[in-house]
Design a protein around this motif. Structure first.
Motif, PDB file in Angstrom:
ATOM      1  N   HIS A 166      -9.484  15.749  22.568  1.00 41.79           N
ATOM      2  CA  HIS A 166     -10.210  14.564  22.110  1.00 41.79           C
ATOM      3  C   HIS A 166      -9.323  13.564  21.388  1.00 41.79           C
ATOM      4  CE1 HIS A 166     -14.830  14.419  22.237  1.00 41.79           C
ATOM      5  NE2 HIS A 166     -14.338  14.799  23.387  1.00 41.79           N
ATOM      6  N   ASN A 167      -8.230  14.031  20.795  1.00 44.21           N
ATOM      7  CA  ASN A 167      -7.348  13.100  20.071  1.00 44.21           C
ATOM      8  C   ASN A 167      -6.163  12.645  20.919  1.00 44.21           C
ATOM      9  OD1 ASN A 167      -6.075  15.592  20.108  1.00 44.21           O
ATOM     10  ND2 ASN A 167      -5.270  15.434  18.025  1.00 44.21           N
ATOM     11  N   ILE A 168      -6.129  12.990  22.207  1.00 45.97           N
ATOM     12  CA  ILE A 168      -4.913  12.745  22.995  1.00 45.97           C
ATOM     13  C   ILE A 168      -4.621  11.239  23.152  1.00 45.97           C
ATOM     14  CG2 ILE A 168      -5.989  12.773  25.316  1.00 45.97           C
ATOM     15  CD1 ILE A 168      -3.547  14.471  26.219  1.00 45.97           C
ATOM     16  N   GLY A 169      -5.659  10.436  23.318  1.00 48.59           N
ATOM     17  CA  GLY A 169      -5.439   8.992  23.492  1.00 48.59           C
ATOM     18  C   GLY A 169      -4.882   8.349  22.231  1.00 48.59           C
ATOM     19  N   GLY A 170      -5.268   8.888  21.074  1.00 49.92           N
ATOM     20  CA  GLY A 170      -4.804   8.330  19.810  1.00 49.92           C
ATOM     21  C   GLY A 170      -3.378   8.718  19.481  1.00 49.92           C
ATOM     22  N   ILE A 171      -2.987   9.943  19.829  1.00 50.05           N
ATOM     23  CA  ILE A 171      -1.650  10.381  19.422  1.00 50.05           C
ATOM     24  C   ILE A 171      -0.606  10.220  20.531  1.00 50.05           C
ATOM     25  CG2 ILE A 171      -2.542  12.010  17.722  1.00 50.05           C
ATOM     26  CD1 ILE A 171      -1.863  14.268  19.639  1.00 50.05           C
ATOM     27  N   LEU A 172      -1.040  10.129  21.791  1.00 48.40           N
ATOM     28  CA  LEU A 172      -0.079  10.021  22.908  1.00 48.40           C
ATOM     29  C   LEU A 172      -0.497   8.899  23.869  1.00 48.40           C
ATOM     30  CD1 LEU A 172       0.266  13.837  23.517  1.00 48.40           C
ATOM     31  CD2 LEU A 172       2.221  12.340  23.124  1.00 48.40           C
ATOM     32  N   PRO A 173      -0.620   7.691  23.377  1.00 46.80           N
ATOM     33  CA  PRO A 173      -1.150   6.609  24.236  1.00 46.80           C
ATOM     34  C   PRO A 173      -0.257   6.271  25.425  1.00 46.80           C
ATOM     35  CG  PRO A 173      -0.288   5.716  22.181  1.00 46.80           C
ATOM     36  CD  PRO A 173      -0.283   7.212  22.034  1.00 46.80           C
ATOM     37  N   GLU A 174       1.029   6.626  25.375  1.00 47.96           N
ATOM     38  CA  GLU A 174       1.947   6.287  26.465  1.00 47.96           C
ATOM     39  C   GLU A 174       2.136   7.444  27.449  1.00 47.96           C
ATOM     40  OE1 GLU A 174       3.107   3.222  26.687  1.00 47.96           O
ATOM     41  OE2 GLU A 174       2.054   2.737  24.823  1.00 47.96           O
ATOM     42  N   LEU A 175       1.324   8.481  27.332  1.00 47.84           N
ATOM     43  CA  LEU A 175       1.519   9.677  28.165  1.00 47.84           C
ATOM     44  C   LEU A 175       1.404   9.357  29.661  1.00 47.84           C
ATOM     45  CD1 LEU A 175       1.975  12.737  27.550  1.00 47.84           C
ATOM     46  CD2 LEU A 175      -0.411  13.064  28.172  1.00 47.84           C
ATOM     47  N   LYS A 176       2.379   9.827  30.433  1.00 43.28           N
ATOM     48  CA  LYS A 176       2.368   9.627  31.888  1.00 43.28           C
ATOM     49  C   LYS A 176       2.163  10.929  32.651  1.00 43.28           C
ATOM     50  CE  LYS A 176       5.384   5.583  31.758  1.00 43.28           C
ATOM     51  NZ  LYS A 176       6.742   5.068  32.001  1.00 43.28           N
ATOM     52  N   VAL A 177       2.718  12.014  32.118  1.00 38.88           N
ATOM     53  CA  VAL A 177       2.642  13.304  32.811  1.00 38.88           C
ATOM     54  C   VAL A 177       2.104  14.360  31.849  1.00 38.88           C
ATOM     55  CG1 VAL A 177       3.968  15.118  33.961  1.00 38.88           C
ATOM     56  CG2 VAL A 177       4.594  12.715  34.288  1.00 38.88           C
ATOM     57  N   MET A 224     -14.509  17.410  35.604  1.00 38.67           N
ATOM     58  CA  MET A 224     -15.091  16.109  35.278  1.00 38.67           C
ATOM     59  C   MET A 224     -14.951  15.742  33.798  1.00 38.67           C
ATOM     60  SD  MET A 224     -18.937  14.720  36.023  1.00 38.67           S
ATOM     61  CE  MET A 224     -19.061  15.567  37.586  1.00 38.67           C
ATOM     62  N   HIS A 225     -15.123  16.738  32.915  1.00 40.12           N
ATOM     63  CA  HIS A 225     -15.046  16.429  31.481  1.00 40.12           C
ATOM     64  C   HIS A 225     -13.613  16.165  31.022  1.00 40.12           C
ATOM     65  CE1 HIS A 225     -18.911  18.788  31.713  1.00 40.12           C
ATOM     66  NE2 HIS A 225     -19.290  17.614  31.249  1.00 40.12           N
ATOM     67  N   TYR A 226     -12.642  16.753  31.702  1.00 41.42           N
ATOM     68  CA  TYR A 226     -11.240  16.399  31.415  1.00 41.42           C
ATOM     69  C   TYR A 226     -11.021  14.912  31.745  1.00 41.42           C
ATOM     70  CZ  TYR A 226      -9.141  21.099  30.796  1.00 41.42           C
ATOM     71  OH  TYR A 226      -8.766  22.334  30.340  1.00 41.42           O
ATOM     72  N   ALA A 227     -11.512  14.510  32.899  1.00 44.12           N
ATOM     73  CA  ALA A 227     -11.296  13.124  33.328  1.00 44.12           C
ATOM     74  C   ALA A 227     -11.892  12.154  32.317  1.00 44.12           C
ATOM     75  CB  ALA A 227     -11.908  12.913  34.708  1.00 44.12           C
ATOM     76  N   ARG A 228     -13.035  12.517  31.756  1.00 48.12           N
ATOM     77  CA  ARG A 228     -13.671  11.615  30.787  1.00 48.12           C
ATOM     78  C   ARG A 228     -12.839  11.511  29.509  1.00 48.12           C
ATOM     79  NH1 ARG A 228     -18.858  10.350  32.337  1.00 48.12           N
ATOM     80  NH2 ARG A 228     -19.539   9.808  30.250  1.00 48.12           N
ATOM     81  N   VAL A 229     -12.231  12.611  29.093  1.00 49.58           N
ATOM     82  CA  VAL A 229     -11.386  12.575  27.893  1.00 49.58           C
ATOM     83  C   VAL A 229     -10.082  11.828  28.181  1.00 49.58           C
ATOM     84  CG1 VAL A 229     -10.114  13.992  26.236  1.00 49.58           C
ATOM     85  CG2 VAL A 229     -12.388  14.695  26.976  1.00 49.58           C
ATOM     86  N   PHE A 230      -9.524  12.029  29.370  1.00 49.15           N
ATOM     87  CA  PHE A 230      -8.219  11.431  29.689  1.00 49.15           C
ATOM     88  C   PHE A 230      -8.315   9.950  30.054  1.00 49.15           C
ATOM     89  CE2 PHE A 230      -6.620  15.844  31.267  1.00 49.15           C
ATOM     90  CZ  PHE A 230      -6.543  16.275  29.950  1.00 49.15           C
ATOM     91  N   ARG A 231      -9.535   9.414  30.166  1.00 54.18           N
ATOM     92  CA  ARG A 231      -9.629   7.999  30.558  1.00 54.18           C
ATOM     93  C   ARG A 231      -9.070   7.080  29.479  1.00 54.18           C
ATOM     94  NH1 ARG A 231     -16.231   7.317  30.082  1.00 54.18           N
ATOM     95  NH2 ARG A 231     -16.329   8.177  27.997  1.00 54.18           N
ATOM     96  N   THR A 232      -8.858   7.623  28.247  1.00 59.35           N
ATOM     97  CA  THR A 232      -8.244   6.805  27.196  1.00 59.35           C
ATOM     98  C   THR A 232      -6.743   6.660  27.416  1.00 59.35           C
ATOM     99  OG1 THR A 232      -7.985   8.791  25.850  1.00 59.35           O
ATOM    100  CG2 THR A 232      -9.951   7.463  25.457  1.00 59.35           C
ATOM    101  N   LEU A 233      -6.199   7.433  28.370  1.00 54.97           N
ATOM    102  CA  LEU A 233      -4.754   7.367  28.642  1.00 54.97           C
ATOM    103  C   LEU A 233      -4.511   6.378  29.785  1.00 54.97           C
ATOM    104  CD1 LEU A 233      -4.075  11.211  28.494  1.00 54.97           C
ATOM    105  CD2 LEU A 233      -3.431   9.520  26.757  1.00 54.97           C
ATOM    106  N   GLN A 234      -4.052   5.215  29.455  1.00 58.11           N
ATOM    107  CA  GLN A 234      -3.911   4.136  30.444  1.00 58.11           C
ATOM    108  C   GLN A 234      -2.738   4.334  31.389  1.00 58.11           C
ATOM    109  OE1 GLN A 234      -6.198   1.541  30.786  1.00 58.11           O
ATOM    110  NE2 GLN A 234      -7.283   2.889  29.361  1.00 58.11           N
TER     111      GLN A 234
END
Ligand SMILES: [Zn+2]
Length: 330
Positions: A163-174, A213-223
Protein backbone atom coordinates in the motif's frame (compact mmCIF):
# COMPACT_ATOMS: atom_id res chain seq x y z
CA UNK A 1 55.90 1.00 -15.94
CA UNK A 2 52.53 1.94 -14.49
CA UNK A 3 49.19 1.25 -16.12
CA UNK A 4 46.96 4.27 -16.78
CA UNK A 5 44.36 4.66 -13.98
CA UNK A 6 41.51 4.27 -16.49
CA UNK A 7 42.84 0.85 -17.48
CA UNK A 8 43.33 -0.19 -13.85
CA UNK A 9 39.73 0.78 -13.20
CA UNK A 10 38.51 -1.36 -16.11
CA UNK A 11 40.50 -4.31 -14.79
CA UNK A 12 38.89 -3.92 -11.36
CA UNK A 13 35.51 -3.75 -13.03
CA UNK A 14 36.19 -7.14 -14.64
CA UNK A 15 37.46 -8.61 -11.37
CA UNK A 16 34.22 -7.67 -9.63
CA UNK A 17 31.90 -8.61 -12.49
CA UNK A 18 30.00 -11.66 -11.25
CA UNK A 19 29.46 -12.85 -14.81
CA UNK A 20 33.21 -13.40 -15.12
CA UNK A 21 33.37 -15.72 -12.13
CA UNK A 22 32.46 -19.36 -11.86
CA UNK A 23 30.05 -20.46 -9.14
CA UNK A 24 32.82 -21.64 -6.78
CA UNK A 25 34.00 -18.05 -6.48
CA UNK A 26 30.66 -16.58 -5.47
CA UNK A 27 28.12 -17.33 -2.79
CA UNK A 28 24.72 -18.86 -3.74
CA UNK A 29 22.27 -16.47 -5.33
CA UNK A 30 18.78 -17.73 -4.57
CA UNK A 31 19.13 -18.62 -0.90
CA UNK A 32 17.51 -16.05 1.37
CA UNK A 33 19.85 -14.03 3.55
CA UNK A 34 22.94 -14.88 1.51
CA UNK A 35 24.76 -12.11 -0.41
CA UNK A 36 25.34 -12.44 -4.14
CA UNK A 37 28.90 -11.24 -4.44
CA UNK A 38 32.46 -12.50 -4.47
CA UNK A 39 33.92 -14.21 -1.44
CA UNK A 40 35.83 -11.69 0.67
CA UNK A 41 38.81 -14.04 0.94
CA UNK A 42 39.34 -13.59 -2.83
CA UNK A 43 39.20 -9.82 -2.62
CA UNK A 44 41.09 -9.12 0.58
CA UNK A 45 44.61 -9.62 -0.91
CA UNK A 46 43.88 -6.82 -3.39
CA UNK A 47 43.14 -4.43 -0.50
CA UNK A 48 46.59 -5.09 0.95
CA UNK A 49 48.69 -4.24 -2.11
CA UNK A 50 48.66 -0.41 -2.08
CA UNK A 51 46.44 2.54 -1.15
CA UNK A 52 45.13 3.00 -4.67
CA UNK A 53 44.14 -0.66 -5.11
CA UNK A 54 42.62 -0.73 -1.63
CA UNK A 55 40.43 2.27 -2.47
CA UNK A 56 39.29 0.70 -5.74
CA UNK A 57 38.68 -2.68 -4.09
CA UNK A 58 36.46 -1.17 -1.41
CA UNK A 59 34.58 0.94 -3.93
CA UNK A 60 33.72 -2.05 -6.13
CA UNK A 61 33.10 -4.33 -3.14
CA UNK A 62 30.45 -1.94 -1.86
CA UNK A 63 28.68 -1.60 -5.21
CA UNK A 64 26.62 -4.39 -3.64
CA UNK A 65 25.96 -3.54 -0.01
CA UNK A 66 24.72 -6.48 2.08
CA UNK A 67 23.04 -5.67 5.40
CA UNK A 68 21.29 -7.55 8.16
CA UNK A 69 20.49 -4.61 10.42
CA UNK A 70 19.24 -1.10 9.53
CA UNK A 71 21.52 0.24 12.28
CA UNK A 72 24.54 -0.85 10.22
CA UNK A 73 23.88 1.86 7.62
CA UNK A 74 25.02 4.83 9.79
CA UNK A 75 27.94 2.77 11.11
CA UNK A 76 29.13 1.97 7.59
CA UNK A 77 28.74 5.65 6.64
CA UNK A 78 31.07 6.66 9.47
CA UNK A 79 33.70 4.13 8.38
CA UNK A 80 33.36 4.76 4.62
CA UNK A 81 32.03 8.28 3.93
CA UNK A 82 31.86 7.66 0.15
CA UNK A 83 29.81 4.48 0.47
CA UNK A 84 26.36 6.11 0.46
CA UNK A 85 27.13 9.03 -1.81
CA UNK A 86 29.24 7.37 -4.53
CA UNK A 87 29.68 3.61 -4.21
CA UNK A 88 26.53 1.57 -3.59
CA UNK A 89 24.32 0.69 -6.58
CA UNK A 90 22.60 -2.38 -5.16
CA UNK A 91 21.52 -2.72 -1.56
CA UNK A 92 20.59 -6.15 -0.21
CA UNK A 93 18.65 -5.92 3.05
CA UNK A 94 17.79 -8.93 5.19
CA UNK A 95 14.70 -8.46 7.34
CA UNK A 96 15.11 -10.59 10.46
CA UNK A 97 12.64 -8.66 12.59
CA UNK A 98 9.49 -6.70 11.88
CA UNK A 99 9.41 -4.00 14.53
CA UNK A 100 9.67 -0.25 14.14
CA UNK A 101 13.43 -0.56 14.53
CA UNK A 102 13.58 -2.59 11.30
CA UNK A 103 12.77 0.30 8.97
CA UNK A 104 15.57 0.89 6.47
CA UNK A 105 16.44 4.57 6.12
CA UNK A 106 18.06 4.97 2.69
CA UNK A 107 18.64 8.70 2.83
CA UNK A 108 21.84 9.82 1.13
CA UNK A 109 22.42 6.87 -1.23
CA UNK A 110 23.26 8.94 -4.28
CA UNK A 111 23.74 6.18 -6.90
CA UNK A 112 21.39 3.47 -5.67
CA UNK A 113 19.35 1.79 -8.42
CA UNK A 114 18.18 -1.56 -6.96
CA UNK A 115 16.86 -2.72 -3.59
CA UNK A 116 16.69 -6.38 -2.72
CA UNK A 117 14.80 -7.36 0.43
CA UNK A 118 14.97 -10.88 1.87
CA UNK A 119 12.16 -11.35 4.37
CA UNK A 120 13.27 -13.79 7.07
CA UNK A 121 11.00 -12.59 9.86
CA UNK A 122 8.18 -15.09 10.45
CA UNK A 123 5.78 -12.28 11.28
CA UNK A 124 3.86 -10.42 8.63
CA UNK A 125 0.16 -10.00 9.01
CA UNK A 126 -0.89 -6.91 7.05
CA UNK A 127 -4.07 -5.29 8.28
CA UNK A 128 -6.30 -2.84 6.50
CA UNK A 129 -5.94 0.64 8.02
CA UNK A 130 -2.87 -0.34 10.01
CA UNK A 131 -0.23 2.31 10.57
CA UNK A 132 2.32 -0.25 11.70
CA UNK A 133 5.33 0.01 9.35
CA UNK A 134 5.92 -3.69 9.97
CA UNK A 135 2.81 -4.29 7.84
CA UNK A 136 4.21 -2.44 4.84
CA UNK A 137 7.37 -2.21 2.76
CA UNK A 138 9.93 -1.26 5.45
CA UNK A 139 11.79 1.59 3.73
CA UNK A 140 11.97 5.32 4.19
CA UNK A 141 13.77 8.15 2.37
CA UNK A 142 14.31 6.00 -0.73
CA UNK A 143 16.31 7.96 -3.35
CA UNK A 144 14.53 8.71 -6.62
CA UNK A 145 17.33 6.88 -8.49
CA UNK A 146 15.90 3.51 -7.34
CA UNK A 147 13.99 1.88 -10.18
CA UNK A 148 14.05 -1.82 -9.25
CA UNK A 149 12.77 -3.71 -6.20
CA UNK A 150 13.52 -7.41 -5.70
CA UNK A 151 11.58 -8.75 -2.72
CA UNK A 152 11.85 -12.37 -1.62
CA UNK A 153 10.40 -14.65 1.03
CA UNK A 154 7.30 -12.67 1.99
CA UNK A 155 5.30 -15.05 4.19
CA UNK A 156 2.03 -13.25 3.42
CA UNK A 157 2.25 -11.37 0.09
CA UNK A 158 -1.05 -9.56 0.43
CA UNK A 159 -1.63 -6.44 -1.70
CA UNK A 160 -1.82 -4.56 1.62
CA UNK A 161 1.93 -5.01 2.01
CA UNK A 162 2.36 -2.78 -1.05
CA UNK A 163 0.00 0.00 0.00
CA UNK A 164 2.90 2.40 0.55
CA UNK A 165 4.81 1.46 -2.63
CA UNK A 166 3.70 4.50 -4.67
CA UNK A 167 4.77 6.86 -1.89
CA UNK A 168 8.20 5.40 -1.24
CA UNK A 169 9.18 4.15 -4.74
CA UNK A 170 7.46 6.47 -7.23
CA UNK A 171 10.12 5.87 -9.92
CA UNK A 172 9.92 2.06 -9.78
CA UNK A 173 10.19 0.39 -13.20
CA UNK A 174 10.83 -3.27 -12.38
CA UNK A 175 9.34 -5.29 -9.53
CA UNK A 176 10.51 -8.83 -8.75
CA UNK A 177 8.84 -11.08 -6.19
CA UNK A 178 9.81 -14.57 -5.13
CA UNK A 179 7.89 -16.40 -2.41
CA UNK A 180 6.01 -19.66 -1.80
CA UNK A 181 2.47 -18.23 -1.76
CA UNK A 182 0.45 -15.84 -3.86
CA UNK A 183 -2.67 -13.76 -3.53
CA UNK A 184 -5.96 -15.29 -4.66
CA UNK A 185 -8.37 -12.63 -5.89
CA UNK A 186 -11.37 -14.90 -5.30
CA UNK A 187 -11.04 -15.81 -1.62
CA UNK A 188 -8.95 -12.73 -0.72
CA UNK A 189 -6.27 -14.68 1.00
CA UNK A 190 -2.77 -15.98 0.28
CA UNK A 191 -2.47 -19.58 -0.81
CA UNK A 192 -0.04 -22.06 -2.21
CA UNK A 193 -0.44 -22.90 -5.89
CA UNK A 194 -1.35 -26.37 -7.07
CA UNK A 195 -1.44 -27.18 -10.76
CA UNK A 196 -2.22 -30.51 -12.29
CA UNK A 197 1.15 -32.01 -13.22
CA UNK A 198 3.02 -31.14 -15.29
CA UNK A 199 2.45 -27.53 -14.31
CA UNK A 200 3.78 -24.57 -16.29
CA UNK A 201 7.35 -23.34 -15.90
CA UNK A 202 6.52 -19.86 -17.12
CA UNK A 203 3.47 -17.79 -18.12
CA UNK A 204 3.87 -14.39 -19.76
CA UNK A 205 1.23 -11.69 -20.15
CA UNK A 206 1.75 -8.63 -22.32
CA UNK A 207 -0.06 -5.33 -22.59
CA UNK A 208 -0.48 -4.52 -18.89
CA UNK A 209 -2.60 -7.55 -17.95
CA UNK A 210 -1.72 -10.60 -15.86
CA UNK A 211 -1.44 -9.41 -12.26
CA UNK A 212 -3.81 -10.49 -9.50
CA UNK A 213 -6.52 -7.83 -9.79
CA UNK A 214 -5.87 -6.32 -6.35
CA UNK A 215 -2.13 -6.06 -7.05
CA UNK A 216 -2.92 -4.09 -10.19
CA UNK A 217 -5.08 -1.69 -8.20
CA UNK A 218 -2.28 -1.04 -5.70
CA UNK A 219 0.40 -0.72 -8.40
CA UNK A 220 -1.59 1.82 -10.44
CA UNK A 221 0.10 4.53 -8.33
CA UNK A 222 3.38 3.53 -10.01
CA UNK A 223 3.50 5.57 -13.21
CA UNK A 224 6.73 4.01 -14.55
CA UNK A 225 6.32 0.34 -13.63
CA UNK A 226 6.82 -1.63 -16.88
CA UNK A 227 7.75 -5.19 -15.82
CA UNK A 228 6.71 -7.46 -12.96
CA UNK A 229 8.30 -10.86 -12.32
CA UNK A 230 6.50 -13.18 -9.90
CA UNK A 231 8.21 -16.45 -9.00
CA UNK A 232 6.29 -18.89 -6.80
CA UNK A 233 6.21 -22.54 -5.81
CA UNK A 234 3.98 -25.09 -7.52
CA UNK A 235 2.97 -27.71 -4.94
CA UNK A 236 1.44 -29.97 -7.59
CA UNK A 237 -1.41 -32.49 -7.19
CA UNK A 238 -4.03 -29.88 -8.07
CA UNK A 239 -6.91 -29.94 -10.49
CA UNK A 240 -6.05 -26.66 -12.23
CA UNK A 241 -4.76 -27.18 -15.75
CA UNK A 242 -2.55 -24.33 -16.86
CA UNK A 243 0.38 -24.21 -19.21
CA UNK A 244 2.21 -21.57 -21.17
CA UNK A 245 0.23 -22.30 -24.33
CA UNK A 246 -2.72 -19.97 -24.82
CA UNK A 247 -5.20 -22.82 -25.29
CA UNK A 248 -4.25 -24.26 -21.90
CA UNK A 249 -4.79 -20.97 -20.07
CA UNK A 250 -8.25 -20.05 -21.26
CA UNK A 251 -9.25 -18.84 -17.78
CA UNK A 252 -6.39 -16.37 -17.73
CA UNK A 253 -4.87 -17.64 -14.48
CA UNK A 254 -3.49 -14.84 -12.28
CA UNK A 255 -2.91 -16.39 -8.87
CA UNK A 256 -6.25 -18.02 -8.03
CA UNK A 257 -5.99 -20.96 -5.68
CA UNK A 258 -6.88 -24.44 -6.81
CA UNK A 259 -9.77 -24.76 -4.38
CA UNK A 260 -11.46 -21.52 -5.52
CA UNK A 261 -11.18 -22.53 -9.15
CA UNK A 262 -12.50 -26.01 -8.45
CA UNK A 263 -15.50 -24.77 -6.46
CA UNK A 264 -16.39 -21.44 -8.07
CA UNK A 265 -15.70 -22.21 -11.72
CA UNK A 266 -18.47 -24.82 -11.58
CA UNK A 267 -20.77 -21.85 -12.17
CA UNK A 268 -19.93 -21.07 -15.80
CA UNK A 269 -21.68 -17.68 -15.67
CA UNK A 270 -19.62 -16.56 -12.68
CA UNK A 271 -16.44 -17.96 -14.24
CA UNK A 272 -16.92 -16.10 -17.52
CA UNK A 273 -17.66 -12.81 -15.73
CA UNK A 274 -14.57 -13.27 -13.54
CA UNK A 275 -12.32 -13.92 -16.53
CA UNK A 276 -13.76 -10.85 -18.27
CA UNK A 277 -13.12 -8.74 -15.16
CA UNK A 278 -9.48 -9.92 -15.10
CA UNK A 279 -9.17 -8.69 -18.67
CA UNK A 280 -10.57 -5.28 -17.67
CA UNK A 281 -13.87 -5.83 -19.47
CA UNK A 282 -17.05 -4.34 -17.97
CA UNK A 283 -20.00 -6.55 -18.88
CA UNK A 284 -23.46 -5.17 -19.53
CA UNK A 285 -25.58 -5.46 -16.40
CA UNK A 286 -22.50 -5.77 -14.16
CA UNK A 287 -21.21 -2.20 -14.30
CA UNK A 288 -20.78 -2.00 -10.52
CA UNK A 289 -18.32 -4.87 -10.34
CA UNK A 290 -14.65 -3.91 -10.10
CA UNK A 291 -12.49 -4.81 -13.07
CA UNK A 292 -8.76 -4.99 -13.70
CA UNK A 293 -7.13 -1.58 -14.07
CA UNK A 294 -3.80 -1.61 -15.91
CA UNK A 295 -0.93 0.25 -14.26
CA UNK A 296 -0.14 3.07 -16.70
CA UNK A 297 3.21 1.86 -18.07
CA UNK A 298 2.95 -1.88 -17.46
CA UNK A 299 4.08 -3.92 -20.49
CA UNK A 300 4.93 -7.39 -19.21
CA UNK A 301 4.02 -9.69 -16.33
CA UNK A 302 6.09 -12.83 -16.12
CA UNK A 303 5.13 -15.72 -13.82
CA UNK A 304 7.71 -18.41 -13.09
CA UNK A 305 7.26 -21.54 -11.00
CA UNK A 306 9.51 -23.88 -9.12
CA UNK A 307 8.47 -27.38 -8.07
CA UNK A 308 8.07 -27.35 -4.27
CA UNK A 309 9.82 -30.07 -2.32
CA UNK A 310 7.94 -32.22 0.20
CA UNK A 311 9.47 -30.46 3.22
CA UNK A 312 8.47 -27.06 1.81
CA UNK A 313 4.92 -28.34 1.58
CA UNK A 314 4.77 -29.25 5.29
CA UNK A 315 6.26 -25.90 6.33
CA UNK A 316 3.94 -23.80 4.26
CA UNK A 317 0.76 -25.69 4.94
CA UNK A 318 1.37 -25.23 8.67
CA UNK A 319 2.06 -21.53 8.30
CA UNK A 320 -0.97 -21.18 6.01
CA UNK A 321 -3.18 -22.23 8.92
CA UNK A 322 -1.56 -19.63 11.18
CA UNK A 323 -1.90 -16.86 8.67
CA UNK A 324 -5.33 -17.62 7.27
CA UNK A 325 -7.47 -14.52 7.12
CA UNK A 326 -9.76 -12.92 4.62
CA UNK A 327 -9.05 -9.33 3.69
CA UNK A 328 -11.15 -6.48 2.46
CA UNK A 329 -8.50 -5.06 0.18
CA UNK A 330 -9.70 -2.05 -1.72
ZN1 LIG B 1 -8.81 -18.70 -3.44
Amino acid sequence: MYLPPELVREIFKCVFDLDNLDSSETTPTEELGVPRKQKWCLIQPLTLTCKAYRALSLEFWFHTFFLQLPADIPLAHIMFPDLKKKWTRYIHCVQTDSKYTSIWNLQGFGCLSTIRLDWLSPRMMPHHGSDDPADRLPFTNVPSSVNELDIRGLPWPSPLVFHNIGGILPELKVLKMRQPKIWCGLCHTCSVVRFRSPGPKIIVYEGGLGLPMHYARVFRTLQHLHTVYITIADFGSGSTIVSAEADKNQHFWTGECDRCMYVMYEDAGFRDRWVARKRGIILEGHEKETVYIRPAALKRVEWRFWAARDEEEVDFLESADENSEAEDVV
